[in-house]
Design an enzyme around this catalytic site. Structure first.
Site, PDB file in Angstrom:
ATOM      1  N   HIS A 122       2.556   7.642   9.827  1.00 33.55           N
ATOM      2  CA  HIS A 122       1.854   8.925   9.962  1.00 33.55           C
ATOM      3  C   HIS A 122       1.243   9.123  11.352  1.00 33.55           C
ATOM      4  O   HIS A 122       0.854  10.240  11.693  1.00 33.55           O
ATOM      5  CB  HIS A 122       0.734   9.048   8.930  1.00 33.55           C
ATOM      6  CG  HIS A 122       1.211   9.126   7.514  1.00 33.55           C
ATOM      7  ND1 HIS A 122       2.194  10.006   7.116  1.00 33.55           N
ATOM      8  CD2 HIS A 122       0.852   8.429   6.406  1.00 33.55           C
ATOM      9  CE1 HIS A 122       2.409   9.846   5.819  1.00 33.55           C
ATOM     10  NE2 HIS A 122       1.622   8.888   5.368  1.00 33.55           N
ATOM     11  N   ASP A 159       9.183   5.304   2.032  1.00 32.24           N
ATOM     12  CA  ASP A 159       7.813   5.489   1.576  1.00 32.24           C
ATOM     13  C   ASP A 159       7.716   6.828   0.843  1.00 32.24           C
ATOM     14  O   ASP A 159       8.420   7.788   1.183  1.00 32.24           O
ATOM     15  CB  ASP A 159       6.874   5.485   2.783  1.00 32.24           C
ATOM     16  CG  ASP A 159       5.397   5.443   2.413  1.00 32.24           C
ATOM     17  OD1 ASP A 159       4.799   4.368   2.516  1.00 32.24           O
ATOM     18  OD2 ASP A 159       4.858   6.501   2.025  1.00 32.24           O
ATOM     19  N   HIS A 161       5.508   9.012   0.974  1.00 27.13           N
ATOM     20  CA  HIS A 161       4.973  10.047   1.859  1.00 27.13           C
ATOM     21  C   HIS A 161       5.919  10.248   3.041  1.00 27.13           C
ATOM     22  O   HIS A 161       6.484   9.279   3.564  1.00 27.13           O
ATOM     23  CB  HIS A 161       3.592   9.657   2.389  1.00 27.13           C
ATOM     24  CG  HIS A 161       2.598   9.362   1.310  1.00 27.13           C
ATOM     25  ND1 HIS A 161       2.390   8.088   0.816  1.00 27.13           N
ATOM     26  CD2 HIS A 161       1.756  10.182   0.624  1.00 27.13           C
ATOM     27  CE1 HIS A 161       1.461   8.131  -0.124  1.00 27.13           C
ATOM     28  NE2 HIS A 161       1.068   9.383  -0.273  1.00 27.13           N
ATOM     29  N   ASP A 246       5.348   2.830  -2.480  1.00 25.63           N
ATOM     30  CA  ASP A 246       4.480   3.687  -3.276  1.00 25.63           C
ATOM     31  C   ASP A 246       5.234   4.768  -4.046  1.00 25.63           C
ATOM     32  O   ASP A 246       4.613   5.601  -4.717  1.00 25.63           O
ATOM     33  CB  ASP A 246       3.394   4.325  -2.409  1.00 25.63           C
ATOM     34  CG  ASP A 246       3.859   4.735  -1.033  1.00 25.63           C
ATOM     35  OD1 ASP A 246       5.067   4.662  -0.765  1.00 25.63           O
ATOM     36  OD2 ASP A 246       3.013   5.127  -0.220  1.00 25.63           O
TER      37      ASP A 246
END
Length: 341
Positions: A122, A159, A161, A246
């Site tokens: 990120h 991931d 996200h 995740d």
């Protein structure tokens, strides 16, 4: 497998209730203690000059000074202490090691996996966010390109996200192909199907934003029908996996339903693909916040390289997932018809 690991990464203290805690690495180490053929490598930290190949130099100075002053809350989610500075450089260095080792090794038992924290995908050029300060996988990809160890690098981010920072850094680059499979609408809200790169780098960014409730069937279909053919067409020298866990069905902060076996199936598919392409394969840890699901996922990845065959079954791809895959094909990415697979 060979796991890059540094004790300093435990000193990045995010507080008692923060999901990105040092216990993540402790749980991984405990799980891997039950496995054979584990090697730990204490790779060197990255230096500032290497980090600023993808990050703004003033921003990196700001992070260092923020940590030297004792840290605190950079934003509501992203926390630092004094030791965080050494941890972020160590994590970036572990990712660099994984990229170089992947290009130099014979694969299999020697496949590298960088177990660094804080995670990185990120982090954008000039800001920290989403638990991330330095974009580890981006630093690693840029490092092997600048060292002329690789001409073309692919990054596959599984991931849950979207890796907005990684995408932004390479969005107009023809020599880096960024792929993300993530949950639609989840933080940070980026990664739409129409985000495919710009200029001469069109179709070197591929986003598969699946709706909540998708899992093994949809992920494997995306890999087999679009992502695999697109990676094959790009023909990278190196494939780095931004390996968050995740999207697991039991992870506490997502609504996807990937199983532990699903991570094994994806690993097996990508290992076979990179073998066919004669490309290196390495892994860089991102998210994963259920300690058991995180450690089980990484253990599964390791066991695949030890010869474990994850079980396959007849899947039914849900209509929403199928729509995403067909939409990707309409963007112009190389693909195959599932009936011909």
């Amino acid at each position: 497998m060979r796991f890059g690991y540094r004790e300093i990464c435990l000193e990045h203290d995010t507080g008692a209730r923060h999901p990105e805690s040092p216990d993540r690495l402790r749980a991984i180490r405990q799980s891997l203690s039950e496995c054979d053929h584990i090697e730990y490598v204490a790779a060197d930290s990255a230096i500032e000059a290497e980090v600023t190949t993808v990050h703004d130099a003033d921003y990196i100075t700001e992070v260092r000074e923020f940590c030297e002053d004792g840290g605190g809350n950079w934003d509501a989610d992203t926390v630092a202490v004094e030791e965080t500075w050494d941890a972020v450089l160590a994590s970036a260095g572990l990712a660099q090691w994984a990229a170089k080792a992947a290009l130099e090794s014979a694969g299999g038992h020697e496949t590298p996996f960088a177990l660094g924290r804080p995670p990185g995908h990120h982090a954008v050029e000039d800001d920290a966010m989403g638990f991330c300060f330095i974009n580890n996988v981006a630093v690693a990809a840029q490092h092997v390109i600048e060292q002329e160890m690789a001409d073309r690098v692919a990054i596959l981010d599984w991931d849950v996200h979207h890796g907005n920072g990684t995408q932004d850094m390479f969005y107009d680059r023809e020599d880096v192909f960024y792929v993300s499979i993530h949950e639609e609408g989840l933080y940070p809200g980026t990664g739409g199907i129409g985000e495919t790169g710009e200029g001469d780098a069109e179709l070197t960014t591929l986003n598969a934003p699946f709706p909540a409730g998708c899992g093994d069937a949809e992920y494997m279909a995306a890999l087999e029908e679009v992502i695999g053919p697109s990676l094959e067409a790009f023909d990278p020298d190196l494939l780095l996996i931004s390996a968050g866990f995740d999207a697991h069905e039991h992870d506490p902060i997502s609504r996807m339903v990937v199983t532990t076996d699903g991570y094994g199936l994806m690993t097996d598919f990508l290992w076979e693909l990179t073998d066919e392409l004669d490309a290196g394969l390495g892994f860089v840890l991102e998210g994963g916040y259920g300690l058991e699901t995180l450690s089980d996922g990484i253990k599964m990845v390791h066991e695949v390289f030890e010869g474990h065959d994850p079980p396959t079954r007849e899947w039914t791809i849900n209509d929403n997932g199928r729509s995403v895959i067909e939409n990707l094909k309409e963007q112009g990415f190389p693909s195959i018809d599932p009936d011909q697979n």
